[in-house]
Design a protein around this motif. Structure first.
Motif, PDB file in Angstrom:
ATOM      1  N   GLY A 180       0.802  -1.225   0.000  1.00  0.00           N
ATOM      2  CA  GLY A 180       0.000   0.000   0.000  1.00  0.00           C
ATOM      3  C   GLY A 180       0.826   1.262   0.000  1.00  0.00           C
ATOM      4  O   GLY A 180       1.855   1.347  -0.676  1.00  0.00           O
ATOM      5  N   TRP A 181       0.398   2.255   0.793  1.00  0.00           N
ATOM      6  CA  TRP A 181       1.059   3.559   0.745  1.00  0.00           C
ATOM      7  C   TRP A 181       2.470   3.485   1.334  1.00  0.00           C
ATOM      8  O   TRP A 181       3.364   4.194   0.899  1.00  0.00           O
ATOM      9  CB  TRP A 181       0.221   4.635   1.443  1.00  0.00           C
ATOM     10  CG  TRP A 181       0.074   4.429   2.932  1.00  0.00           C
ATOM     11  CD1 TRP A 181      -0.919   3.755   3.575  1.00  0.00           C
ATOM     12  CD2 TRP A 181       0.971   4.889   3.961  1.00  0.00           C
ATOM     13  NE1 TRP A 181      -0.684   3.748   4.915  1.00  0.00           N
ATOM     14  CE2 TRP A 181       0.448   4.449   5.197  1.00  0.00           C
ATOM     15  CE3 TRP A 181       2.157   5.632   3.952  1.00  0.00           C
ATOM     16  CZ2 TRP A 181       1.077   4.715   6.406  1.00  0.00           C
ATOM     17  CZ3 TRP A 181       2.785   5.908   5.168  1.00  0.00           C
ATOM     18  CH2 TRP A 181       2.243   5.453   6.382  1.00  0.00           C
ATOM     19  N   VAL A 182       2.691   2.602   2.302  1.00  0.00           N
ATOM     20  CA  VAL A 182       4.028   2.457   2.880  1.00  0.00           C
ATOM     21  C   VAL A 182       5.007   2.054   1.779  1.00  0.00           C
ATOM     22  O   VAL A 182       6.084   2.628   1.637  1.00  0.00           O
ATOM     23  CB  VAL A 182       4.025   1.384   3.999  1.00  0.00           C
ATOM     24  CG1 VAL A 182       5.438   1.155   4.511  1.00  0.00           C
ATOM     25  CG2 VAL A 182       3.114   1.801   5.122  1.00  0.00           C
ATOM     26  N   ASP A 183       4.574   1.088   0.997  1.00  0.00           N
ATOM     27  CA  ASP A 183       5.399   0.615  -0.108  1.00  0.00           C
ATOM     28  C   ASP A 183       5.638   1.731  -1.116  1.00  0.00           C
ATOM     29  O   ASP A 183       6.752   1.909  -1.616  1.00  0.00           O
ATOM     30  CB  ASP A 183       4.702  -0.581  -0.770  1.00  0.00           C
ATOM     31  CG  ASP A 183       5.576  -1.224  -1.834  1.00  0.00           C
ATOM     32  OD1 ASP A 183       6.803  -1.144  -1.707  1.00  0.00           O
ATOM     33  OD2 ASP A 183       5.013  -1.803  -2.772  1.00  0.00           O
ATOM     34  N   ALA A 184       4.576   2.500  -1.400  1.00  0.00           N
ATOM     35  CA  ALA A 184       4.707   3.565  -2.397  1.00  0.00           C
ATOM     36  C   ALA A 184       5.723   4.608  -1.930  1.00  0.00           C
ATOM     37  O   ALA A 184       6.600   5.020  -2.699  1.00  0.00           O
ATOM     38  CB  ALA A 184       3.349   4.211  -2.655  1.00  0.00           C
ATOM     39  N   VAL A 185       5.626   5.016  -0.662  1.00  0.00           N
ATOM     40  CA  VAL A 185       6.517   6.050  -0.149  1.00  0.00           C
ATOM     41  C   VAL A 185       7.955   5.534  -0.074  1.00  0.00           C
ATOM     42  O   VAL A 185       8.888   6.142  -0.597  1.00  0.00           O
ATOM     43  CB  VAL A 185       6.051   6.527   1.244  1.00  0.00           C
ATOM     44  CG1 VAL A 185       7.100   7.425   1.879  1.00  0.00           C
ATOM     45  CG2 VAL A 185       4.728   7.265   1.125  1.00  0.00           C
ATOM     46  N   LEU A 186       8.123   4.374   0.569  1.00  0.00           N
ATOM     47  CA  LEU A 186       9.471   3.815   0.690  1.00  0.00           C
ATOM     48  C   LEU A 186      10.047   3.473  -0.687  1.00  0.00           C
ATOM     49  O   LEU A 186      11.244   3.614  -0.919  1.00  0.00           O
ATOM     50  CB  LEU A 186       9.446   2.572   1.579  1.00  0.00           C
ATOM     51  CG  LEU A 186       9.127   2.836   3.051  1.00  0.00           C
ATOM     52  CD1 LEU A 186       8.982   1.537   3.812  1.00  0.00           C
ATOM     53  CD2 LEU A 186      10.192   3.712   3.685  1.00  0.00           C
TER      54      LEU A 186
END
Lengths: 322, 564, 284
Positions: C119-125
């Motif tokens: 999700g967004w964690v993956d997108a940001v990292l």
């Protein structure tokens, strides 16, 4: 397909732009936020002989009397319009410094890339088709290439070809022969990962059932290689070529120093010793632009090369498994 | 002997110092078919590769004699053997999905086969290719010609491969498990087509298979292999009616279609009444009344993938009584896997109601669902992927106890021991890792893990399809025994109706997300209503044995009946 | 054989496929371990290997060729080059170790969070990792070390940071591979929660290839830190980091052993480490 492809291409291009901007910010933060009031130290360095007005002008230009965030926005805004600022050491426009150094490095890097590809293909072909014992030796070459520091390769080449065989002289490092040896120096470590990917994918492809079936249809090894194995093996290799562009840019710093060539590498060296932040910032950001652009091209090409690639699923990071 | 097309004499094959094929001999006459049959590790594929000379260079050494039309080809230099490839000796591989180059079109690859005809004009070649594609029953040859492999289904790809193999008119085709990667109904169509084509073109067939029923149905003679050595060989009929060796007898006994009642005796003790009048209830009648362990009502689930909506479950209903076995039967894409995942709470249904042991699973908190799961366990299809390779067996079986917080430490250890004993594993496997166990042992570990929390309902997702036939029988015996002893309720998911007939009381036939037919197993088998059910039944090899083989099936039933 | 039909359980117990790749690793791997052992001993107890001082020399015997007394010859101050190499080991090895640890720890955490959480964690990292990848590794190291100051420890930190992306990417790929494994789903059905799945199943199955990478990266870090030292971005003389020895040796064209001895030490060490890494990868 075309509509899908356009959407895919636009998404990728958008991501590429975001990455470049973030890379700029990241570099800026490392250079200016980390300890040391470097900029003013550099400016006040009597060696550079800048007058008080010059200093005032530069401080105003970079907003050095304002908070870091303002400096960042100022700098980023200029970067977006293609304005790279001025060197703190020489007061020359950074674009001019980089522009002067670029042709030499481009020649070196592209020659090195070509040599690296030739080396890698030769190693991979040998590993696949030489008789047993020789193939094993050829297979260990990439590992050896990866173990020798590039400055050692350079020094050895200079020792033998310049000092003993007099193939070139170190006093004219930009001559074609000298450039060739510098490019070999740069190419050797870079060819190793490419050769490894090629060997691995040729191994993988030739073990596939389709290769067996093609053999059962009476295809010769040479035709099997040309018709069946080259294309699928080329796919991961294209991605790897794009990745090693970064290595070439980094490695040119060392190579240019050893061979005494003027280029981006020497610019970086000077900027580091002189704490010339705008130059450093520009060179690093432009390297990121080159790297991202090359990878974007490789990325956009992959669905055209491989019919299986599903446009929605590929991601830059996943294509090359480490 | 000299009239034989293929003669294999004293063939031995070794990988380095390990001999995998020992002194194998057989022969095949022109126009005939022969099946090499054996389980994994029997050396059947290695023999096929040796005949085709496709064994990896330098790694494998073959000794003995392989003669094609009386000419020894084993020692022939590759240059002299190559003209025989494709033209004399064709090869149909096991997995059609990987047997064609994924980045080239079918047409481009077909030209390689067409080139063997000696035809140089590309237009003529193309015409020949399109002809043969049509001949193997592909509806739109031009589209297939221009397609990439990943754009076609498994059945279509296998047709393409057969087409390319027969195109140069070889005298012998070696087919290595040509249909085992395909759905059962497709399997039958492909085999029918191959048989027909073979007879029409007078091509001999060397069939490699693990499935005795298919071998007996499709081949004139059989060679039974075990551990790289011939156990028995002769005509299919002889081996089938009167297997001489223990191994051949056991293989024959393990063919599900021949022994529909094999496990019935063990199972029916718990439910003493005759099976057919109680068990199945149409969804509308099903109530919250006692005894319904699983009750699935009008469950619908839609997935959207790549912009397309797929209705994986479309109003699926079924119910299972306590202590009974209900089977969900269907091929790939039928929705049976989705139905199971919904039941287990791994997915949430879009609509419909699911209850387990009288408790509805919808609208529950995570903790409550977790509680329900204690009573509902799953045994996965493939024991090679369902056990963590880094864990030891003891910890694997203890995991549910640890996670649900059951009992004290010594109690857990005792229950793990009991569970392992109940699935017939010695206690010392507890300290081993899965990699050191065979497929059958792994599946027993998986069953022990499912049973250690003493669930009421166990979902068996094709629990034997990844295993060898002889191992399958052991697992099914064990499952029947455990059901009787523990009063378990089974939901048995399978694509194999013959197997379902052996183990289930009731069955729902699924197709494209819908239940097309449901009822007691006996009814479905004797009076199938839906055409799809009939097609499934037809695709069971030897389900309706030909007159010649009818006697075998009857005879074979004898020992099983004795226990009834 | 006669028991086969009556006891089917025996049948699948009998066919236990055990793969016993018993015995020692290949000779080259043993040799590589020996080299690494020597290098470790050099860095821990240099005094055991040489009694000569790395900082003071006898100017009378300056720039002497390799001999029984001076294996690697002497430099312009008459210092024993072998003693300088041995005493420079600790700094070269520990800095490579620091670099690997930084890359391994930060990279693994990023990769683990990114791959497991999605999700967004993956997108940001993921974007962060993209940025680290986009800046050529050696340039990034140069920029960081120039900001932190020219010291070997800073070169190590810089090398570590530039390796974060490689570790993060591999860990993420491994976690994503394991996360979808059947046994992880099974653990949810056995009542396990996400934390249990992560620590009990995903991590133990994902970390192996990351560790193999760490070994490989140790060799690479030695090279990068040596390159930084070569450019003069490490500790200044009289420190004797391997890269620095090569750099200061290259001015004396008449005494090529000053370059080749430390260069050879670097090459043999890295070659050994790479060999071990490759062995670990294949033995996995």
């Amino acid at each position: 397909m075309t509509g899908d492809y356009r959407r895919f291409a636009l998404t990728r291009a958008g991501q590429a732009i975001v990455v470049v901007l973030l890379a700029y910010v990241f570099t800026f933060l490392i250079i200016s936020v980390l300890p040391g009031d470097a900029i003013t130290n550099t400016l006040r360095d009597p060696q550079h002989g800048l007058s008080e007005e010059d200093i005032q002008r530069i401080v105003a230009f970079y907003g050095l009397d304002q908070p870091v965030i303002v400096q960042l926005l100022l700098s980023l805004g200029r970067f977006l319009t293609g304005e790279l600022g001025f060197s703190l050491q020489s007061n020359l426009p950074v674009s001019q410094i980089v522009g002067d150094a670029l042709p030499s490095t481009l020649t070196l890097a592209t020659t090195a890339l070509l040599i690296a590809i030739i080396f890698a293909v030769a190693i991979a072909y040998g590993a696949q088709y030489l008789p047993g014992k020789w193939a094993a030796i050829v297979r260990s070459i990439p590992s050896f290439f990866l173990s020798v520091p590039n400055f050692v390769i350079g020094l050895i080449l200079i020792e033998f070809f310049a000092f003993r065989l007099h193939s070139f002289t170190t006093t004219d490092p930009h001559s074609p022969v000298a450039t060739l040896f510098a490019a070999i120096t740069l190419a050797i470590p870079v060819s190793a990962p490419l050769a490894e990917v090629l060997i691995a994918s040729l191994d993988h492809e030739s073990r596939q059932e389709y290769a067996l079936v093609a053999r059962s249809r009476g295809l010769s090894e040479a035709r099997l290689f040309a018709k069946h194995l080259v294309k699928p093996s080329a796919l991961p290799s294209v991605a790897m070529v794009a990745l090693i562009v970064g290595e070439l840019l980094g490695g040119s710093v060392i190579t240019e120093t050893i061979f005494g060539r003027d280029g981006i590498g020497t610019v970086v060296q000077k900027a580091v010793t002189g704490e010339d932040q705008p130059v450093l910032q520009a060179v690093v950001s432009l390297s990121a632009v080159v790297f991202v652009a090359v990878n974007l091209v490789a990325d956009l090409a992959s669905p055209l090369l491989d019919p299986r690639v599903k446009l929605r699923e590929t991601k830059l990071k996943e294509k090359v498994g480490a | 002997m000299s009239a034989d097309l293929l003669t294999v004499e004293g063939l031995s094959i070794a990988y380095g110092p390990t001999v995998v094929v020992h002194d194998v001999s057989f022969s095949l006459a022109q126009g005939e078919s022969l099946a090499l049959i054996g389980e994994s590790g029997s050396g059947k594929s290695t023999i096929a590769k040796a005949i085709l000379r496709l064994l990896p260079h330098g790694e494998a050494t073959a000794t003995g004699r392989v003669a094609l039309n009386g000419r020894d080809v084993l020692g022939l230099p590759e240059k002299q053997f190559r003209p025989l490839r494709g033209r004399e000796l064709g090869f149909i591989p096991q997995d059609p999905a990987s047997a064609l180059n994924p980045v080239r079109t079918i047409g481009a690859q077909a030209h390689e086969a067409a080139a063997l005809l000696g035809e140089t004009d590309p237009a003529v070649r193309r015409a020949r290719i399109l002809d043969v594609l049509e001949q193997v029953g592909l509806p739109d040859p031009v589209r297939v010609y221009d397609s990439y492999p990943h754009q076609l289904s498994g059945g279509m790809l296998q047709r393409v491969l057969i087409a390319l193999t027969v195109l140069p008119r070889p005298s012998l085709i070696v087919a290595d498990e040509p249909t085992s990667a395909l759905d059962v109904t497709v399997q039958k169509l492909i085999l029918d087509m191959l048989t027909e084509l073979r007879q029409e073109l007078d091509i001999s067939l060397l069939l490699i298979t693990h499935d005795l029923a298919i071998a007996a149905e499709r081949a004139d003679s059989l060679v039974v292999l075990k551990d790289g050595a011939v156990q028995e060989s002769g005509s299919s009929r002889d081996i089938f009616t009167a297997p001489q060796t223990d191994y051949a007898r056991s293989l024959q006994a393990d063919v599900p279609a021949l022994h529909p009642d094999r496990y019935r005796a063990q199972r029916t003790v718990f439910a003493a009444e005759p099976t057919h009048d109680v068990v199945f209830r149409p969804a509308a009648v099903a109530s919250r009344s006692t005894g319904l362990q699983i009750d699935v009502q009008g469950v619908t689930k839609r997935f959207s993938a790549g912009g397309k909506d797929v209705l994986a479950c479309d109003g699926v209903s079924f119910a299972v009584e306590r202590g009974r076995t209900h089977a969900l039967v269907g091929e790939s894409g039928s929705g049976k896997t989705t139905a199971v995942r919904l039941l287990l709470g791994l997915e949430q249904p879009d609509s419909g109601r699911i209850s387990v042991a009288g408790q509805s699973t919808s609208g529950r908190s995570r903790a409550e669902v977790r509680d329900i799961r204690r009573h509902l366990q799953l045994v996965y299809q493939n024991p090679f992927t369902s056990l963590d390779p880094t864990w030891r067996v003891g910890r694997i079986v203890r995991e549910p106890l640890d996670q649900f917080g059951v009992g004290t430490k010594p109690e857990r250890a005792r229950r793990v021991e009991e569970a392992l004993a109940s699935v017939g594993l010695p206690t010392d496997v507890a300290s081993r890792r899965p990699a050191h166990l065979s497929g059958g042992q792994r599946q027993r570990v998986a069953i022990a893990r499912a049973l250690v929390v003493r669930p009421d309902v166990v979902v068996l997702d094709e629990p034997t399809s990844a295993l060898d036939v002889s191992v399958q029988a052991g697992i099914l015996e064990l499952l029947s025994k455990l059901q009787r002893e523990l009063g378990l309720t089974y939901l048995f998911v399978s694509h194999d109706l013959a197997l379902v007939r052996q183990v289930a009381d009731t069955v729902s036939v699924l197709r494209k997300g819908q239940v097309v037919e449901a009822g007691a197993v006996e009814d479905i088998f004797s009076r199938p209503q839906h055409t799809y059910t009939r097609a499934l039944l037809d695709s069971i090899p030897l389900a309706t044995p030909a007159a010649a083989l009818g006697g075998i099936a009857a005879e074979a039933k004898q020992p099983a009946k004795a226990t009834a | 054989m006669t028991a086969i039909l009556s006891n089917t359980q025996l049948r699948d117990l009998g066919s236990t496929p055990r793969k016993l790749t018993a015995g020692l690793p290949p000779a080259t791997v043993l040799l590589s371990f020996a080299v690494v052992l020597v290098v470790i001993l050099w860095s821990l107890v240099p005094g055991l290997f040489t009694s000569l001082s790395p900082v003071t020399g006898d100017t009378a015997s300056k720039l002497a060729a390799p001999s029984a007394a001076h294996w690697f010859g002497t430099d312009y101050l008459g210092r024993d080059q072998y003693a300088r190499v041995v005493h420079g080991t600790a700094s070269s090895v520990t800095s490579a170790l620091v670099a690997v640890l930084i890359g391994l720890v930060i990279g693994s955490i990023i990769g683990l969070a990114s791959g497991f959480r999605g999700g967004w964690v993956d997108a940001v990292l993921g974007r962060f990792v993209d940025v680290l990848l986009a800046i050529p590794g050696f340039l990034l190291a140069v920029v960081i070390v120039s900001s932190l100051g020219f010291q070997t420890i800073n070169a190590a930190i810089a090398t570590g940071v530039s390796a974060v992306a490689v570790f993060a990417r591999l860990m993420r790929a491994e976690v994503m591979r394991v996360r979808g494994a059947t046994y992880v789903e099974a653990s949810y059905l056995q009542g396990g929660n996400r934390l249990h799945a992560l620590l009990g199943h995903v991590l133990p199955n994902a970390y192996r290839s990351v560790l193999v990478l760490a070994v490989l990266q140790f060799g690479t870090s030695i090279l990068i830190i040596a390159s930084l030292a070569f450019l003069g971005y490490g500790d200044p003389p009289p420190a004797s980091d391997w890269g620095l020895l090569v750099a200061s040796g290259k001015t004396y064209v008449t005494a090529p052993w000053l370059v080749y001895a430390p260069a050879l030490v670097i090459v043999i060490t890295v070659l050994s480490v790479n060999r071990i890494s490759r062995w670990l990868r294949n033995a996995k």
